[in-house]
Scaffold this motif. Structure first.
Motif, PDB file in Angstrom:
ATOM      1  N   ASN A   1      81.661  55.746 -14.942  1.00  0.00           N
ATOM      2  CA  ASN A   1      81.941  56.812 -13.988  1.00  0.00           C
ATOM      3  C   ASN A   1      83.131  57.640 -14.478  1.00  0.00           C
TER       4      ASN A   1
ATOM      5  N   VAL B   1      86.473  56.901 -12.656  1.00  0.00           N
ATOM      6  CA  VAL B   1      87.079  55.629 -13.059  1.00  0.00           C
ATOM      7  C   VAL B   1      87.688  55.769 -14.457  1.00  0.00           C
ATOM      8  N   ASN B   2      86.963  56.449 -15.349  1.00  0.00           N
ATOM      9  CA  ASN B   2      87.468  56.674 -16.695  1.00  0.00           C
ATOM     10  C   ASN B   2      88.801  57.422 -16.645  1.00  0.00           C
TER      11      ASN B   2
ATOM     12  N   LEU C   1      90.912  57.551 -14.141  1.00  0.00           N
ATOM     13  CA  LEU C   1      91.935  56.684 -13.537  1.00  0.00           C
ATOM     14  C   LEU C   1      92.506  55.716 -14.572  1.00  0.00           C
ATOM     15  N   PHE C   2      91.646  55.145 -15.401  1.00  0.00           N
ATOM     16  CA  PHE C   2      92.120  54.243 -16.451  1.00  0.00           C
ATOM     17  C   PHE C   2      92.953  54.982 -17.490  1.00  0.00           C
TER      18      PHE C   2
END
Length: 90
Positions: free
Chosen positions: A2, A5-6, A8-9
Motif C-alpha cells: 500500500n 504504508v510505504n 509511513l515507513f
C-alpha cells in the motif's frame, strides 16, 4: 504494498536518521532516543547490502542510477521492491 504504508515507513526511516543526526550533534537531551545512532547505523548497513544484492532492481528506476542507490541507502526495500513489483506485472 500500500502506498500509504510505504510512505509511513519511509517517514519512519527519515525520523530515525534525523534523530541519530540530532543525537550525534548533541541537540537531544540525554535519555531521549538513546539508541538512535545504532538503529540508524543498522539500517544503513542493511540497506548498503541491499544495494549490492538487488542492483538489477535498482536499474529499473527511471532516473539516474546514483539517485536509485541513494534512495535504496535511505529506504531499502521500500524503494526497490515497488520497482521489482511493477516489472513483474509487465
Amino acid at each position: 504494498m500500500n502506498p500509504i504504508v510505504n510512505n509511513l515507513f519511509k517517514a519512519a526511516c527519515l525520523v530515525v536518521y534525523a534523530a541519530a543526526l540530532a543525537r550525534w550533534a548533541g541537540w537531544l537531551p540525554p535519555g531521549v532516543f538513546p539508541y538512535a545512532t545504532w538503529i540508524a547505523a543498522g539500517l544503513l548497513v542493511t540497506h548498503a547490502i541491499e544495494v549490492f544484492a538487488f542492483m538489477k532492481h535498482l536499474r529499473l528506476y527511471r532516473g539516474p542510477l546514483a539517485v536509485s542507490v541513494v534512495l535504496t541507502l535511505l529506504f531499502g526495500l521500500l524503494h526497490w521492491k515497488p520497482l521489482a513489483d511493477a516489472q513483474a506485472k509487465r
